[in-house]
Scaffold this motif. Sequence first.
Motif, PDB file in Angstrom:
ATOM      1  N   PRO A 276      59.791  28.883  37.002  1.00  0.00           N
ATOM      2  CA  PRO A 276      59.457  30.080  36.217  1.00  0.00           C
ATOM      3  C   PRO A 276      57.960  30.380  36.246  1.00  0.00           C
ATOM      4  O   PRO A 276      57.125  29.471  36.184  1.00  0.00           O
ATOM      5  CB  PRO A 276      59.923  29.707  34.804  1.00  0.00           C
ATOM      6  CG  PRO A 276      61.025  28.719  35.027  1.00  0.00           C
ATOM      7  CD  PRO A 276      60.597  27.916  36.230  1.00  0.00           C
ATOM      8  N   GLU A 277      57.642  31.659  36.357  1.00  0.00           N
ATOM      9  CA  GLU A 277      56.243  32.091  36.329  1.00  0.00           C
ATOM     10  C   GLU A 277      55.738  32.069  34.892  1.00  0.00           C
ATOM     11  O   GLU A 277      56.428  32.506  33.972  1.00  0.00           O
ATOM     12  CB  GLU A 277      56.126  33.498  36.901  1.00  0.00           C
ATOM     13  CG  GLU A 277      54.707  34.026  36.953  1.00  0.00           C
ATOM     14  CD  GLU A 277      54.627  35.439  37.501  1.00  0.00           C
ATOM     15  OE1 GLU A 277      53.511  35.961  37.616  1.00  0.00           O
ATOM     16  OE2 GLU A 277      55.695  36.021  37.795  1.00  0.00           O
ATOM     17  N   ILE A 278      54.540  31.552  34.726  1.00  0.00           N
ATOM     18  CA  ILE A 278      53.941  31.457  33.396  1.00  0.00           C
ATOM     19  C   ILE A 278      52.724  32.370  33.328  1.00  0.00           C
ATOM     20  O   ILE A 278      51.823  32.274  34.162  1.00  0.00           O
ATOM     21  CB  ILE A 278      53.528  30.006  33.080  1.00  0.00           C
ATOM     22  CG1 ILE A 278      54.749  29.081  33.119  1.00  0.00           C
ATOM     23  CG2 ILE A 278      52.842  29.923  31.723  1.00  0.00           C
ATOM     24  CD1 ILE A 278      54.411  27.610  32.975  1.00  0.00           C
ATOM     25  N   ASN A 279      52.712  33.279  32.368  1.00  0.00           N
ATOM     26  CA  ASN A 279      51.558  34.149  32.134  1.00  0.00           C
ATOM     27  C   ASN A 279      51.051  33.930  30.718  1.00  0.00           C
ATOM     28  O   ASN A 279      51.838  33.833  29.769  1.00  0.00           O
ATOM     29  CB  ASN A 279      51.931  35.618  32.335  1.00  0.00           C
ATOM     30  CG  ASN A 279      52.126  35.949  33.793  1.00  0.00           C
ATOM     31  OD1 ASN A 279      51.243  35.726  34.609  1.00  0.00           O
ATOM     32  ND2 ASN A 279      53.298  36.468  34.132  1.00  0.00           N
ATOM     33  N   ARG A 280      49.726  33.882  30.607  1.00  0.00           N
ATOM     34  CA  ARG A 280      49.129  33.574  29.312  1.00  0.00           C
ATOM     35  C   ARG A 280      47.910  34.457  29.067  1.00  0.00           C
ATOM     36  O   ARG A 280      46.782  34.052  29.334  1.00  0.00           O
ATOM     37  CB  ARG A 280      48.735  32.101  29.275  1.00  0.00           C
ATOM     38  CG  ARG A 280      49.957  31.189  29.233  1.00  0.00           C
ATOM     39  CD  ARG A 280      49.634  29.758  29.507  1.00  0.00           C
ATOM     40  NE  ARG A 280      50.750  28.901  29.113  1.00  0.00           N
ATOM     41  CZ  ARG A 280      50.906  27.651  29.506  1.00  0.00           C
ATOM     42  NH1 ARG A 280      50.026  27.097  30.303  1.00  0.00           N
ATOM     43  NH2 ARG A 280      51.941  26.948  29.102  1.00  0.00           N
ATOM     44  N   PRO A 281      48.106  35.670  28.557  1.00  0.00           N
ATOM     45  CA  PRO A 281      46.958  36.509  28.200  1.00  0.00           C
ATOM     46  C   PRO A 281      46.279  35.984  26.939  1.00  0.00           C
ATOM     47  O   PRO A 281      46.947  35.528  26.006  1.00  0.00           O
ATOM     48  CB  PRO A 281      47.582  37.886  27.974  1.00  0.00           C
ATOM     49  CG  PRO A 281      49.011  37.615  27.643  1.00  0.00           C
ATOM     50  CD  PRO A 281      49.392  36.357  28.362  1.00  0.00           C
ATOM     51  N   LEU A 282      44.956  36.058  26.936  1.00  0.00           N
ATOM     52  CA  LEU A 282      44.190  35.520  25.812  1.00  0.00           C
ATOM     53  C   LEU A 282      42.954  36.380  25.591  1.00  0.00           C
ATOM     54  O   LEU A 282      42.275  36.764  26.548  1.00  0.00           O
ATOM     55  CB  LEU A 282      43.796  34.071  26.111  1.00  0.00           C
ATOM     56  CG  LEU A 282      42.957  33.305  25.087  1.00  0.00           C
ATOM     57  CD1 LEU A 282      43.357  31.823  25.088  1.00  0.00           C
ATOM     58  CD2 LEU A 282      41.462  33.419  25.404  1.00  0.00           C
ATOM     59  N   ILE A 283      42.674  36.710  24.327  1.00  0.00           N
ATOM     60  CA  ILE A 283      41.469  37.459  23.960  1.00  0.00           C
ATOM     61  C   ILE A 283      40.554  36.533  23.166  1.00  0.00           C
ATOM     62  O   ILE A 283      40.993  35.870  22.216  1.00  0.00           O
ATOM     63  CB  ILE A 283      41.824  38.713  23.143  1.00  0.00           C
ATOM     64  CG1 ILE A 283      42.683  39.666  23.984  1.00  0.00           C
ATOM     65  CG2 ILE A 283      40.554  39.427  22.677  1.00  0.00           C
ATOM     66  CD1 ILE A 283      43.173  40.883  23.226  1.00  0.00           C
ATOM     67  N   HIS A 284      39.278  36.519  23.549  1.00  0.00           N
ATOM     68  CA  HIS A 284      38.334  35.545  22.990  1.00  0.00           C
ATOM     69  C   HIS A 284      36.938  36.168  23.002  1.00  0.00           C
ATOM     70  O   HIS A 284      36.636  37.000  23.867  1.00  0.00           O
ATOM     71  CB  HIS A 284      38.358  34.288  23.877  1.00  0.00           C
ATOM     72  CG  HIS A 284      37.589  33.119  23.341  1.00  0.00           C
ATOM     73  ND1 HIS A 284      36.224  32.987  23.512  1.00  0.00           N
ATOM     74  CD2 HIS A 284      37.994  32.016  22.654  1.00  0.00           C
ATOM     75  CE1 HIS A 284      35.833  31.852  22.955  1.00  0.00           C
ATOM     76  NE2 HIS A 284      36.878  31.248  22.427  1.00  0.00           N
ATOM     77  N   PRO A 285      36.062  35.809  22.067  1.00  0.00           N
ATOM     78  CA  PRO A 285      34.664  36.242  22.191  1.00  0.00           C
ATOM     79  C   PRO A 285      34.138  35.885  23.582  1.00  0.00           C
ATOM     80  O   PRO A 285      34.430  34.804  24.105  1.00  0.00           O
ATOM     81  CB  PRO A 285      33.952  35.440  21.097  1.00  0.00           C
ATOM     82  CG  PRO A 285      35.012  35.213  20.070  1.00  0.00           C
ATOM     83  CD  PRO A 285      36.288  35.009  20.845  1.00  0.00           C
ATOM     84  N   ASP A 286      33.392  36.778  24.165  1.00  0.00           N
ATOM     85  CA  ASP A 286      33.033  36.617  25.569  1.00  0.00           C
ATOM     86  C   ASP A 286      32.155  35.399  25.828  1.00  0.00           C
ATOM     87  O   ASP A 286      31.194  35.130  25.106  1.00  0.00           O
ATOM     88  CB  ASP A 286      32.317  37.867  26.084  1.00  0.00           C
ATOM     89  CG  ASP A 286      32.128  37.837  27.591  1.00  0.00           C
ATOM     90  OD1 ASP A 286      32.966  37.207  28.273  1.00  0.00           O
ATOM     91  OD2 ASP A 286      31.151  38.430  28.080  1.00  0.00           O
ATOM     92  N   ILE A 287      32.524  34.680  26.872  1.00  0.00           N
ATOM     93  CA  ILE A 287      31.679  33.643  27.463  1.00  0.00           C
ATOM     94  C   ILE A 287      31.326  34.169  28.848  1.00  0.00           C
ATOM     95  O   ILE A 287      32.157  34.132  29.761  1.00  0.00           O
ATOM     96  CB  ILE A 287      32.409  32.289  27.544  1.00  0.00           C
ATOM     97  CG1 ILE A 287      32.819  31.830  26.142  1.00  0.00           C
ATOM     98  CG2 ILE A 287      31.522  31.243  28.224  1.00  0.00           C
ATOM     99  CD1 ILE A 287      33.663  30.563  26.120  1.00  0.00           C
ATOM    100  N   PRO A 288      30.131  34.710  29.031  1.00  0.00           N
ATOM    101  CA  PRO A 288      29.805  35.437  30.268  1.00  0.00           C
ATOM    102  C   PRO A 288      29.915  34.612  31.538  1.00  0.00           C
ATOM    103  O   PRO A 288      30.008  35.170  32.633  1.00  0.00           O
ATOM    104  CB  PRO A 288      28.350  35.882  30.041  1.00  0.00           C
ATOM    105  CG  PRO A 288      28.144  35.825  28.568  1.00  0.00           C
ATOM    106  CD  PRO A 288      29.006  34.711  28.082  1.00  0.00           C
ATOM    107  N   TRP A 289      29.912  33.279  31.396  1.00  0.00           N
ATOM    108  CA  TRP A 289      29.875  32.416  32.581  1.00  0.00           C
ATOM    109  C   TRP A 289      31.265  32.092  33.115  1.00  0.00           C
ATOM    110  O   TRP A 289      31.387  31.480  34.179  1.00  0.00           O
ATOM    111  CB  TRP A 289      29.119  31.126  32.255  1.00  0.00           C
ATOM    112  CG  TRP A 289      27.974  31.334  31.311  1.00  0.00           C
ATOM    113  CD1 TRP A 289      27.723  30.678  30.152  1.00  0.00           C
ATOM    114  CD2 TRP A 289      26.904  32.293  31.429  1.00  0.00           C
ATOM    115  NE1 TRP A 289      26.591  31.146  29.535  1.00  0.00           N
ATOM    116  CE2 TRP A 289      26.058  32.142  30.301  1.00  0.00           C
ATOM    117  CE3 TRP A 289      26.576  33.270  32.374  1.00  0.00           C
ATOM    118  CZ2 TRP A 289      24.923  32.922  30.086  1.00  0.00           C
ATOM    119  CZ3 TRP A 289      25.446  34.054  32.170  1.00  0.00           C
ATOM    120  CH2 TRP A 289      24.634  33.871  31.044  1.00  0.00           C
TER     121      TRP A 289
END
Length: 327
Positions: A276-289
């Motif tokens: 099975p394909e696993i997708n994990r979208p995540l929103i987080h304060p930006d870490i530019p690196w």
Amino acid sequence: MIDLAKVDYQVILLPPSGGKINITDLIDAWTHEEMEDQISAKVTLSLKNVKREDGWMHQHVFLDKRLVLEATDGNGWREIFRGSVKAWKTDSENHTVHVVAYDPNYNITISKEHYYFKGGKTAAASIKEIASEQGIPIGVIDGPNKPLTKKLYKNSIANTMMERLKESERKGSGKYIIRSTKGKLSCLKEGNNSVIYELDDWTTESSSDERSIEKLITKVKIYGNSKGDARPKVEAVKTGKTEFGTTQEILYKSDFDNMKAANEAAAEILKEDGKPEINRPLIHPDIPWIRKGDKVRVNSGTINTMCIVKSVSRDMHSKKMMLQLKE
């Protein structure tokens, strides 16, 4: 360790005059993205079209001239994007200039060329040859170094590079990505970053854990050479886990040096696409690196594992990033 509260950005225009114009204070909206299956990063800006002593702001935005995006976490400014303006337009209603810029890999995504590589040439060597021929500065080329079969390509130059990487992956080289760093084309193995950031529930805004079998492959048939209009003979069949049913891919012996290589490719397909394909979208304060292809540690919601960044899209106005993750 990074202090998220100190993250900030600035954009520098480099017009033909040779000077530098910091346009950060004029920007109303800006994004930076490195997307899956794309080898060129993109920056979009909307800035106020104010009148300066040396003319209106739009008069300093030139097609194909440099634009640099820098970021800081409180420890000095570092470049995270170097590209050139590929499109701009003014909007009289709200007196703004909209700008689209791409990194130097962009031109090979829209250019086409005919390439023929002899048997035994690796994807790494092919990518170096193409970049040199196209006048693209070459950065770090980590691989892949599996010898490939002879093949003719008639497609966009970027697609030729990506196809060489896929062929290497099928031979067991692992996954590699192409990206640009400080104007140089690099080809890196996924997850080879030395600094691994941890994203946990304390800092993550939202995350989800998704499963899909829409692209599942559970069987691979390897066909021999065809004779005339006759259907070619099946040389081998490789079957993976069929608990979710049978879905099939086909390979041709003629695309490989021998049956051993074809069998290895079939095994690689089942390894990568047989689950099975696993997708994990995540929103987080930006870490530019954090960049596409990097490894990150995630402890958020139902995700508690090491992940690879498939894509990253950052909004510099909100100082947030959206990551698409995979194991």
